[in-house]
Write an enzyme that holds these catalytic residues in place. Structure first.
Site, mmCIF file in Angstrom:
data_model
loop_
_atom_site.group_PDB
_atom_site.id
_atom_site.type_symbol
_atom_site.label_atom_id
_atom_site.label_comp_id
_atom_site.label_asym_id
_atom_site.label_seq_id
_atom_site.Cartn_x
_atom_site.Cartn_y
_atom_site.Cartn_z
ATOM 1 N N ARG A 71 -31.134 -6.727 -8.430
ATOM 2 C CA ARG A 71 -30.856 -7.349 -7.138
ATOM 3 C C ARG A 71 -32.165 -7.726 -6.440
ATOM 4 O O ARG A 71 -32.240 -8.719 -5.727
ATOM 5 C CB ARG A 71 -30.056 -6.388 -6.254
ATOM 6 N N ARG A 100 -16.455 2.045 -6.364
ATOM 7 C CA ARG A 100 -16.758 2.136 -7.802
ATOM 8 C C ARG A 100 -16.887 3.599 -8.239
ATOM 9 O O ARG A 100 -16.486 3.976 -9.330
ATOM 10 C CB ARG A 100 -18.044 1.356 -8.104
ATOM 11 N N HIS A 145 -28.705 0.130 -2.029
ATOM 12 C CA HIS A 145 -27.728 -0.576 -2.874
ATOM 13 C C HIS A 145 -28.475 -1.204 -4.055
ATOM 14 O O HIS A 145 -28.705 -2.407 -4.098
ATOM 15 C CB HIS A 145 -27.012 -1.632 -2.022
HETATM 16 N N1 NAD Z 1 -23.827 -6.328 -1.065
HETATM 17 C C1 NAD Z 1 -23.016 -6.285 -2.096
HETATM 18 O O1 NAD Z 1 -22.380 -5.266 -2.367
HETATM 19 C C2 NAD Z 1 -22.830 -7.514 -2.950
HETATM 20 C C3 NAD Z 1 -21.818 -7.571 -3.916
HETATM 21 C C4 NAD Z 1 -21.683 -8.740 -4.673
HETATM 22 C C5 NAD Z 1 -22.547 -9.815 -4.469
HETATM 23 N N2 NAD Z 1 -23.531 -9.708 -3.540
HETATM 24 C C6 NAD Z 1 -24.446 -10.810 -3.268
HETATM 25 O O2 NAD Z 1 -23.751 -11.798 -2.517
HETATM 26 C C7 NAD Z 1 -24.376 -13.069 -2.716
HETATM 27 C C8 NAD Z 1 -23.307 -14.100 -3.074
HETATM 28 O O3 NAD Z 1 -22.760 -13.829 -4.358
HETATM 29 P P1 NAD Z 1 -21.684 -14.825 -4.986
HETATM 30 O O4 NAD Z 1 -21.270 -14.227 -6.277
HETATM 31 O O5 NAD Z 1 -20.651 -15.190 -3.978
HETATM 32 O O6 NAD Z 1 -22.599 -16.108 -5.263
HETATM 33 P P2 NAD Z 1 -22.104 -17.637 -5.390
HETATM 34 O O7 NAD Z 1 -23.207 -18.395 -6.045
HETATM 35 O O8 NAD Z 1 -20.752 -17.694 -5.997
HETATM 36 O O9 NAD Z 1 -21.966 -18.110 -3.864
HETATM 37 C C9 NAD Z 1 -23.047 -18.254 -2.999
HETATM 38 C C10 NAD Z 1 -22.756 -19.443 -2.108
HETATM 39 O O10 NAD Z 1 -23.784 -19.525 -1.118
HETATM 40 C C11 NAD Z 1 -23.964 -20.904 -0.836
HETATM 41 N N3 NAD Z 1 -25.232 -21.119 -0.153
HETATM 42 C C12 NAD Z 1 -26.486 -21.084 -0.655
HETATM 43 N N4 NAD Z 1 -27.388 -21.352 0.324
HETATM 44 C C13 NAD Z 1 -26.692 -21.522 1.462
HETATM 45 C C14 NAD Z 1 -27.044 -21.788 2.802
HETATM 46 N N5 NAD Z 1 -28.325 -21.926 3.176
HETATM 47 N N6 NAD Z 1 -26.061 -21.907 3.712
HETATM 48 C C15 NAD Z 1 -24.767 -21.772 3.368
HETATM 49 N N7 NAD Z 1 -24.355 -21.516 2.098
HETATM 50 C C16 NAD Z 1 -25.305 -21.381 1.166
HETATM 51 C C17 NAD Z 1 -23.885 -21.567 -2.216
HETATM 52 O O11 NAD Z 1 -23.634 -22.967 -2.112
HETATM 53 C C18 NAD Z 1 -22.750 -20.794 -2.857
HETATM 54 O O12 NAD Z 1 -21.495 -21.427 -2.667
HETATM 55 C C19 NAD Z 1 -25.427 -12.840 -3.800
HETATM 56 O O13 NAD Z 1 -26.703 -12.671 -3.215
HETATM 57 C C20 NAD Z 1 -24.972 -11.555 -4.468
HETATM 58 O O14 NAD Z 1 -26.031 -10.876 -5.100
HETATM 59 C C21 NAD Z 1 -23.694 -8.588 -2.784
#
Ligand code: NAD
Length: 308
Positions: free
Chosen positions: A88, A151, A175
């Protein structure tokens, strides 16, 4: 209750779906930078409303923050997810710039908003929002521990061959694959410590499987998971929207709690209408205290990469 979700990707859309299905918010706005993407996700989700029996209005927007005005809660999922083999922490270069500008735009249009940070590396992104905005600390919440705890309970139920509803347990700390601190000594099955049923070796295996829970799914899916992250966000958003005072491990800004300062890291908190209403201090074992300190060192190393 108006909830904005920035990022209409896998996690953002899953958050919107679960929030809508629970039907506690009047309006969910999904915003994405990709032209038409959020509009498409919103339309698809709205076409499930009559089937899933919800009245929440979901709208999609391409990058126009004026449409997010008056949001009570905003969830930041924008940014890139990890691919198999990535940590991450490796996402920081791209995601820090995105999270910083998204948080500023959200606050400009909704000065009373409660922000929930999901984008990774989540503890550092939550800290970045603290450092670059004027929001009080109770209104900046990082989501990670709620997912990691779900999980953990899944892995405990598997080891115990028990229904998940029999299990209670929590994961605190950072995390990350190495930073999570599953509280195995506190976990219970129907109020009986799980250590009564599982050997130390099996419990250690449960803890290790929990810590790499995200990486395991990333390897299977080719990208990071979305159902459980979306469900975790929706449960936390509901706790705030419905003023439930429910306890979740969340990334919170610490000022001495758990012996830590000037850091955002997972600790148990009560979520209610004001966001983080209380940081709950629980007595950790000496081993857990040491793991928490080690986890904090890892988070600080990633924080040091921020240019704030
Ligand atoms: N905290 C947690 O427990 C957890 C769990 C899962 C995923 N995540 C994180 O969440 C994030 C999203 O994951 P995902 O699988 O949905 O990714 P994804 O690629 O499916 O979706 C991300 C979206 O963000 C959009 N985006 C990018 N820049 C942007 C901006 N400036 N303004 C608005 N939208 C923008 C993209 O167009 C895309 O649609 C990742 O960083 C991932 O690592 C965190």
């Amino acid at each position: 209750m108006k909830v904005t979700i920035v990022g209409a990707g896998a996690v953002g859309a899953s958050c919107a779906e679960y929030i809508a299905i629970k039907d506690f918010a009047s309006e969910v706005v999904i915003l994405d930078i990709k032209e038409g993407f959020a509009e498409g996700k919103a339309m698809d989700l709205m076409q499930t409303a009559s089937l899933n029996c919800f009245d929440t209005k979901i709208t999609g927007i391409t990058n126009d923050y004026s449409k997010t005005a008056g949001s009570d809660i905003a969830v930041i999922t924008s940014g890139i997810p990890r691919k198999p083999g990535m940590t991450r922490e490796e996402l920081i270069g791209i995601n820090a710039g995105i999270v910083k500008s998204v948080a500023a735009s959200l606050i400009e249009h909704s000065p009373n908003v409660i922000l929930m940070v999901v984008s990774n590396p989540m503890d550092t992104m939550t800290y970045l929002v603290h450092k670059t905005t004027d929001l009080p600390k109770n209104r900046i919440i990082g989501m990670g521990g709620a997912l990691d705890s779900a999980r953990f309970k899944y892995r405990l139920a598997e080891a115990l061959e028990a229904p998940i509803s029999d299990i209670d347990g929590m994961v605190i700390g950072g995390h990350s694959d190495t930073g999570m601190v599953p509280l195995t000594a506190h976990a219970t099955r129907n109020s009986i410590k799980v250590s009564e049923f599982l050997s130390e070796e099996r419990l250690n295996q449960v803890a290790e499987d929990t810590k790499v829970g995200g990486a395991t799914l990333t390897k299977l899916l080719g990208t990071s998971a979305w159902y459980a992250p979306g469900a975790a966000v929706s449960a936390m958003v509901q706790a705030i929207a419905c003023d439930q005072k429910k306890m979740f491990p969340c990334s919170a800004f610490l000022e001495g709690e758990y012996g830590l300062e000037d850091i955002c890291i997972g600790v148990p908190v009560l979520l209610g209408k004001n966001g983080i209403e209380k940081i709950v201090n629980i007595e950790l074992t000496e081993a857990e205290k040491a793991k928490m300190q080690e986890s904090a060192e890892g988070v600080r190393k990633t924080n040091d990469l921020l240019e704030v």
